[in-house]
Design a protein around this motif. Structure first.
Motif, PDB file in Angstrom:
ATOM      1  N   ALA A  10      44.206  58.020  85.706  1.00 52.86           N
ATOM      2  CA  ALA A  10      44.766  56.681  85.944  1.00 52.86           C
ATOM      3  C   ALA A  10      43.995  55.644  85.123  1.00 52.86           C
ATOM      4  O   ALA A  10      44.590  54.763  84.490  1.00 52.86           O
ATOM      5  CB  ALA A  10      44.703  56.330  87.430  1.00 52.86           C
ATOM      6  N   ILE A  11      42.669  55.779  85.106  1.00 54.36           N
ATOM      7  CA  ILE A  11      41.830  54.867  84.319  1.00 54.36           C
ATOM      8  C   ILE A  11      42.122  55.059  82.827  1.00 54.36           C
ATOM      9  O   ILE A  11      42.249  54.099  82.068  1.00 54.36           O
ATOM     10  CB  ILE A  11      40.328  55.141  84.576  1.00 54.36           C
ATOM     11  N   GLN A  13      44.878  56.178  81.339  1.00 55.60           N
ATOM     12  CA  GLN A  13      46.180  55.589  80.962  1.00 55.60           C
ATOM     13  C   GLN A  13      46.097  54.080  80.885  1.00 55.60           C
ATOM     14  O   GLN A  13      46.623  53.454  79.963  1.00 55.60           O
ATOM     15  CB  GLN A  13      47.242  55.957  82.001  1.00 55.60           C
ATOM     16  N   LYS A  14      45.447  53.495  81.874  1.00 49.95           N
ATOM     17  CA  LYS A  14      45.322  52.038  81.897  1.00 49.95           C
ATOM     18  C   LYS A  14      44.590  51.556  80.651  1.00 49.95           C
ATOM     19  O   LYS A  14      45.037  50.626  79.984  1.00 49.95           O
ATOM     20  CB  LYS A  14      44.566  51.624  83.173  1.00 49.95           C
ATOM     21  N   LYS A  17      46.653  51.869  77.406  1.00 45.67           N
ATOM     22  CA  LYS A  17      47.698  50.848  77.356  1.00 45.67           C
ATOM     23  C   LYS A  17      47.098  49.487  77.036  1.00 45.67           C
ATOM     24  O   LYS A  17      47.645  48.707  76.260  1.00 45.67           O
ATOM     25  CB  LYS A  17      48.395  50.802  78.721  1.00 45.67           C
ATOM     26  N   ASP A  18      45.961  49.219  77.640  1.00 44.74           N
ATOM     27  CA  ASP A  18      45.291  47.942  77.460  1.00 44.74           C
ATOM     28  C   ASP A  18      44.772  47.811  76.026  1.00 44.74           C
ATOM     29  O   ASP A  18      44.894  46.764  75.402  1.00 44.74           O
ATOM     30  CB  ASP A  18      44.132  47.849  78.467  1.00 44.74           C
ATOM     31  N   ARG A  21      46.970  46.643  73.187  1.00 41.89           N
ATOM     32  CA  ARG A  21      47.230  45.206  73.030  1.00 41.89           C
ATOM     33  C   ARG A  21      45.948  44.425  72.735  1.00 41.89           C
ATOM     34  O   ARG A  21      45.979  43.218  72.629  1.00 41.89           O
ATOM     35  CB  ARG A  21      47.844  44.642  74.319  1.00 41.89           C
ATOM     36  N   ASN A  22      44.832  45.151  72.619  1.00 42.73           N
ATOM     37  CA  ASN A  22      43.544  44.483  72.423  1.00 42.73           C
ATOM     38  C   ASN A  22      43.222  44.421  70.931  1.00 42.73           C
ATOM     39  O   ASN A  22      42.512  45.259  70.391  1.00 42.73           O
ATOM     40  CB  ASN A  22      42.469  45.268  73.175  1.00 42.73           C
ATOM     41  N   GLU A  72      33.834  44.905  78.793  1.00 36.54           N
ATOM     42  CA  GLU A  72      34.917  43.993  79.133  1.00 36.54           C
ATOM     43  C   GLU A  72      35.254  44.030  80.627  1.00 36.54           C
ATOM     44  O   GLU A  72      35.613  43.020  81.226  1.00 36.54           O
ATOM     45  CB  GLU A  72      36.175  44.283  78.307  1.00 36.54           C
ATOM     46  N   GLU A  73      35.111  45.190  81.244  1.00 37.10           N
ATOM     47  CA  GLU A  73      35.386  45.280  82.686  1.00 37.10           C
ATOM     48  C   GLU A  73      34.433  44.379  83.473  1.00 37.10           C
ATOM     49  O   GLU A  73      34.786  43.846  84.512  1.00 37.10           O
ATOM     50  CB  GLU A  73      35.214  46.725  83.187  1.00 37.10           C
TER      51      GLU A  73
ATOM     52  N   ARG B  92      45.869  41.687  79.787  1.00 37.71           N
ATOM     53  CA  ARG B  92      46.852  42.120  78.790  1.00 37.71           C
ATOM     54  C   ARG B  92      47.938  43.001  79.389  1.00 37.71           C
ATOM     55  O   ARG B  92      48.933  43.272  78.742  1.00 37.71           O
ATOM     56  CB  ARG B  92      46.146  42.866  77.651  1.00 37.71           C
ATOM     57  N   LEU B  93      47.735  43.464  80.611  1.00 39.44           N
ATOM     58  CA  LEU B  93      48.727  44.345  81.231  1.00 39.44           C
ATOM     59  C   LEU B  93      49.691  43.537  82.101  1.00 39.44           C
ATOM     60  O   LEU B  93      49.405  42.419  82.508  1.00 39.44           O
ATOM     61  CB  LEU B  93      48.032  45.399  82.090  1.00 39.44           C
ATOM     62  N   LEU B 101      47.901  50.995  88.442  1.00 37.51           N
ATOM     63  CA  LEU B 101      46.565  51.585  88.394  1.00 37.51           C
ATOM     64  C   LEU B 101      46.005  51.734  89.809  1.00 37.51           C
ATOM     65  O   LEU B 101      45.524  52.799  90.191  1.00 37.51           O
ATOM     66  CB  LEU B 101      45.631  50.708  87.558  1.00 37.51           C
ATOM     67  N   GLN B 104      47.643  54.325  91.937  1.00 35.45           N
ATOM     68  CA  GLN B 104      47.162  55.674  91.602  1.00 35.45           C
ATOM     69  C   GLN B 104      45.755  55.915  92.164  1.00 35.45           C
ATOM     70  O   GLN B 104      45.465  56.993  92.684  1.00 35.45           O
ATOM     71  CB  GLN B 104      47.166  55.860  90.083  1.00 35.45           C
TER      72      GLN B 104
END
Ligand SMILES: Nc1ncnc2c1ncn2[C@@H]1O[C@H](COP(=O)(O)OP(=O)(O)OP(=O)(O)O)[C@@H](O)[C@H]1O
Ligand SMILES: [Mg+2]
Lengths: 231, 282
Positions: A10-11, A13-14, A17-18, A21-22, A72-73, B92-93, B101, B104
């Protein structure tokens, strides 16, 4: 609760995807491709350049990307939310490492496609690259744990780039600057060493040196991870 | 009823600053508990300690029957939800991807996302990138995220501070509903009418301690000045003691048809807040 592959994915995929766009991080990470494209237009790309592209990719992607997506997190206060969810820090870091590994491999393959890569003892060189990737990834994880923003990460990663990403270039100057000889021990130049061996049975030495780098970086990031308390 | 949160002699010191000292209170299973106090009185600090994000200095804090420090263990994290002022979203999401997320991570079916977005009135914005949202919309997404896994206990740190009255009301209805279904809510807010409407009991925090703790109606009774306010048709205002002695005078005005309005003076929670903490809301 045990380590969950589902949460790791899950992390993963996120983050993928992120990242898509970065633009800031993505453009930095794709710098090796620009070099590969430029060098790739030469009739014959010298082996040193090919190894340089490999080292550059490993440090730019393996270290910088890993470091940036962890930092960034923290910068955006999203790590706190993750840490309050059932996801554990090892799962979060593993998900991110997977992103970094995938992008590193894709970038490496694209570089090789454009600039070529056909060293002797290819299998041993690949083993060396895998060990190097572990080193750069662990280094990026450590930096990600100690930096607090993407900007800070970009600054911290510069010396690492210069030392580990560009060692293949700087080593040419060792006649003039004796201290540059220490660069011989960087993973990048140990890869060259493997390829230039006449006696394959001697390959344990460069591989051991790269392994030592990897082990050192892994230990460093594990210690930092253990000490880290997210207030 | 059993206590879901038990705080005894809790103390928190930052450097040389004592944020909480000798804090004592209990939250019962199934109630909505309002934790009110001026800015800087330690509300957020208390929530952070209760959710295992911050270490206490001394005293005891038990949540869901466990010492609060243990609450940050992954196996307990599914049992509570938190909304704080510094919860972040992935800019961005899209809203949907942010919630996906968490669905899940919490092992919740994806169709739950629509349900929670409905609760915060954002169902039609699923595809919108978070960076394009207003502050209030962002706040609602964070709330939706905290509701995904239907926690037994919900910590809300000023959940409606950026919202307009219509959206606040929508969320209030949703929170009442949630509470009816069994979720215990620990709420901090600077909106006293919100606290009055939502909370079964409220505590006033000041100088690191709980100064007052009761149901809103009990507090209002307690702080009621025993006075009858009378406004006469000629515009003059009178205050009479709420006592048999005022009967004759009052009857006189009524008989002469001189009374415009008449009421006992009811304090609001805001009045009580000012009285207890000695300053205006910030
Ligand atoms: N990490 C920290 N380091 C030092 N002091 C802190 C820290 N966090 C909070 N404080 C101090 O503790 C006190 C309580 O802060 P807290 O954030 O809990 O207040 P609050 O009641 O949530 O205020 P507000 O209503 O403005 O959100 C404040 O005086 C604040 O300066
Ligand atoms: Mg606060």
């Amino acid at each position: 609760m045990s380590f969950s592959i589902k949460r790791l994915m899950a992390i993963f995929q996120k983050d993928l995807k992120d990242l898509y766009r970065n633009l800031y991080v993505l453009s930095t990470v794709l710098l090796p491709l620009v070099f590969a494209f430029i060098y790739g237009r030469m009739d014959e790309v010298p082996a040193e350049i090919q190894f340089f592209l490999v080292s550059l990719t490993l440090s730019m992607v393996g270290t910088f990307l890993q470091c940036a997506i962890i930092a960034e997190e923290k910068e955006k206060n999203t790590l706190r939310g993750l840490m309050l969810s059932p996801a554990t820090l090892p799962e979060i870091l593993a998900g991110k490492s997977l992103v970094t590994v995938v992008i590193t491999i894709v970038t490496l393959l694209l570089c090789i496609r454009m600039a070529g890569f056909n060293p002797d003892h290819i299998i041993l060189v690949i083993v060396g690259i895998v060990l190097s990737l572990i080193f750069f990834l662990a280094l990026g994880t450590w930096l990600g744990l100690v930096t607090r923003s993407v900007l800070e990460a970009s600054v911290y990663v510069l010396p690492i780039m210069m030392i580990f990403g560009m060692s293949n270039m700087f080593i040419g100057l060792k006649e003039d600057y004796a201290f540059l000889q220490v660069l011989e021990y960087t993973p990048g130049l140990q890869l060259v060493e493997i390829a230039s061996l006449t006696d394959v049975s001697q390959s344990w030495k460069p591989l051991l040196i790269i392994f030592a780098w990897a082990a050192g970086a892994v230990i460093l990031s594990v210690i930092t991870f253990r000490k880290r308390s997210f207030d | 009823m059993s206590s879901i949160i038990e705080v005894t002699h809790l103390e928190k010191v930052f450097g040389d600053k004592r944020a909480l000292q000798d804090l004592n209170f209990q939250v019962e299973q199934g109630e909505t508990f309002g934790f009110l106090g001026p800015s800087g009185s330690g509300k957020t600090t208390t929530i952070k300690i209760l959710t295992g994000q911050l270490r206490k200095t001394s005293g005891e804090a038990k949540v869901l029957g466990l010492p609060a420090e243990q609450l940050n263990k992954p196996e307990y994290r599914k049992r509570f939800g938190v909304v704080t002022d510094n919860s972040g979203l992935y800019q961005r999401l899209s809203i949907f991807d942010n919630l996906k997320l968490y669905a899940q991570l919490y092992d919740v079916p994806l169709n739950r996302i629509e349900e929670v977005l409905e609760m915060v009135n954002l169902r039609n914005e699923q595809k919108t990138q978070v960076v394009k949202l207003s502050k209030g919309m962002t706040q609602r997404v964070i709330l939706a995220r905290a509701l995904l896994h239907k926690p037994e206990l919900l910590f809300l740190d000023e959940p409606t501070s950026a919202l307009d009255p219509v959206n606040s009301k929508h969320i209030h209805t949703g929170l009442k509903e949630l509470n009816k279904l069994g979720t215990t809510i620990f709420l901090t807010t600077h909106d006293m009418s919100e606290a009055d409407y939502l909370c079964n009991r409220v505590a006033f925090l000041h100088k690191g301690k709980v100064q007052l703790l009761d149901t809103p109606s009990q507090l209002k009774k307690q702080f009621r000045e025993e006075l009858i306010q009378v406004e006469l048709r000629d515009g003059s205002q009178l205050e009479l003691p709420l006592a048999p002695a005022s009967a004759a005078e009052l009857q006189g005005y009524l008989a002469a048809d001189q009374v415009e309005t008449i009421y006992t003076k009811e304090p609001t929670l805001g009045d009580i807040f000012v009285e207890v903490t000695g300053r205006e809301l910030i």
